[in-house]
Design an enzyme around this catalytic site. Sequence first.
Site, mmCIF file in Angstrom:
data_model
loop_
_atom_site.group_PDB
_atom_site.id
_atom_site.type_symbol
_atom_site.label_atom_id
_atom_site.label_comp_id
_atom_site.label_asym_id
_atom_site.label_seq_id
_atom_site.Cartn_x
_atom_site.Cartn_y
_atom_site.Cartn_z
ATOM 1 C CG LEU A 74 -2.167 -0.864 1.152
ATOM 2 C CD1 LEU A 74 -2.938 -0.744 2.474
ATOM 3 C CD2 LEU A 74 -3.078 -0.481 -0.013
ATOM 4 C CB CYS A 130 -6.358 -2.719 4.725
ATOM 5 S SG CYS A 130 -6.476 -2.002 3.107
ATOM 6 C CE LYS A 166 -9.460 -5.584 -5.879
ATOM 7 N NZ LYS A 166 -8.493 -4.832 -6.637
HETATM 8 C C1 LIG Z 1 1.321 -4.703 -8.424
HETATM 9 C C2 LIG Z 1 -0.103 -4.813 -7.932
HETATM 10 C C3 LIG Z 1 -0.581 -3.857 -7.037
HETATM 11 C C4 LIG Z 1 -1.899 -3.945 -6.566
HETATM 12 N N1 LIG Z 1 -2.374 -2.986 -5.706
HETATM 13 C C5 LIG Z 1 -3.666 -3.026 -5.306
HETATM 14 C C6 LIG Z 1 -4.190 -1.981 -4.500
HETATM 15 O O1 LIG Z 1 -3.521 -1.001 -4.159
HETATM 16 N N2 LIG Z 1 -5.502 -2.082 -4.118
HETATM 17 C C7 LIG Z 1 -6.302 -3.121 -4.498
HETATM 18 O O2 LIG Z 1 -7.494 -3.154 -4.128
HETATM 19 N N3 LIG Z 1 -5.824 -4.114 -5.296
HETATM 20 C C8 LIG Z 1 -4.537 -4.077 -5.693
HETATM 21 N N4 LIG Z 1 -4.064 -5.062 -6.528
HETATM 22 C C9 LIG Z 1 -4.963 -6.155 -6.962
HETATM 23 C C10 LIG Z 1 -5.554 -5.870 -8.345
HETATM 24 O O3 LIG Z 1 -6.329 -4.691 -8.341
HETATM 25 C C11 LIG Z 1 -6.445 -7.050 -8.804
HETATM 26 O O4 LIG Z 1 -7.519 -7.212 -7.905
HETATM 27 C C12 LIG Z 1 -5.679 -8.367 -8.896
HETATM 28 O O5 LIG Z 1 -4.341 -8.171 -9.303
HETATM 29 C C13 LIG Z 1 -6.362 -9.374 -9.852
HETATM 30 O O6 LIG Z 1 -6.403 -8.886 -11.166
HETATM 31 P P1 LIG Z 1 -5.281 -9.251 -12.274
HETATM 32 O O7 LIG Z 1 -5.082 -10.718 -12.232
HETATM 33 O O8 LIG Z 1 -5.811 -8.742 -13.568
HETATM 34 O O9 LIG Z 1 -4.049 -8.510 -11.855
HETATM 35 C C14 LIG Z 1 -2.751 -5.005 -7.000
HETATM 36 C C15 LIG Z 1 -2.244 -5.944 -7.911
HETATM 37 C C16 LIG Z 1 -0.953 -5.861 -8.379
HETATM 38 C C17 LIG Z 1 -0.463 -6.882 -9.373
#
Ligand SMILES: Cc1cc2nc3c(=O)[nH]c(=O)nc-3n(C[C@H](O)[C@H](O)[C@H](O)COP(=O)(O)O)c2cc1C
Length: 306
Positions: A74, A130, A166
């Site tokens: 975060l 969180c 979420k």
């Molecule tokens: C590098 C990175 C940082 C992320 N940071 C957050 C975040 O700050 N808040 C959040 O709710 N999800 C965060 N996620 C989760 C993504 O929003 C998403 O829910 C998750 O990666 C699944 O989607 P994807 O497979 O397309 O990446 C993060 C994911 C990645 C890869």
Amino acid sequence: MKPDLEVNLAGLRLKNPVLTASGTFGFGLEYARLVDLGAIGAVVLKSVTLHSRQGNPPPRVTETPAGMLNSIGLENPGAPAVVSKVVPELKRLGVKVIASVAGETVEEYGEVARRFAAAGVDAIEVNLSCPNVARGGLTFGCTRGMAAAVTAAVRQAAGDLPVFAKLGVTGGNLLEIAGAVAEAGASGFSLINTLPGLAVDLRQRRPVLGNVTGGLSGPAIKPVALWAVWQVYKAFKLPVIGMGGIMSTSDALEFFLCGATAVAVGTGNFVNPRLTTEIVAGLEKALAAEHVSDIKELIGAAHNGK
Ligand SMILES: Cc1cc2nc3c(=O)[nH]c(=O)nc-3n(C[C@H](O)[C@H](O)[C@H](O)COP(=O)(O)O)c2cc1C
């Protein structure tokens, strides 16, 4: 004729249903020279806490055979900076903005949401992954009570704005927690967050990530995400933003068929920063080829008879 891609997410009208997933597209502005931000349905901002955070020690990302692990922790500049510098600029560019709020206490979530609502964002996403410092570090999404308390605080702070909870799938029973946040006033759901994972550096005989564990994302989690969207769509009448491993137009179509009203691209942005807009164009083409005039015809269509 061009197929209609417009969707209504609990009152939030979007010209198309393809979003960026929180934390994978910064605050959007970093990509303004590379990607036509106005062509994206909405930009979901990186999660923001009240005060700035440094995040976890490096290394914080590593590639895995079918995705990646991250332990960003975060890192963010804090709500005052994002509200004053980022949100006005995105609004000036005509971008729909969904703020992702985070915190270590229920009160912090509420305060961050209040500030974003006052700044004129279009919706709020509540990052329930969180750690709750007041409860020994358990994540808020782990129990119905904690998830509901955070959602209720954000709901109250957000005024009339849609609030999307979420959720991950590993904290507790998905449908129980989804039910608790719906009762607490969530307008819809964002599904799914990353799954827990670990990678090992064989040469150094230790975990790759500085934080030891991280969140797994990318194609490896797509079937889990589709399962979550399917379950929650079936159980609740609220809109779902689906994400997890979307790397192509056909991946996105699978999410719509399982019940997502919109989709978000996360890990795919690291491979191709223009993937979101390419999927928008891909959907137009795919729907036209199949003589589907409106994307809404596809939402939940795989449930027919199931
Ligand atoms: C590098 C990175 C940082 C992320 N940071 C957050 C975040 O700050 N808040 C959040 O709710 N999800 C965060 N996620 C989760 C993504 O929003 C998403 O829910 C998750 O990666 C699944 O989607 P994807 O497979 O397309 O990446 C993060 C994911 C990645 C890869």
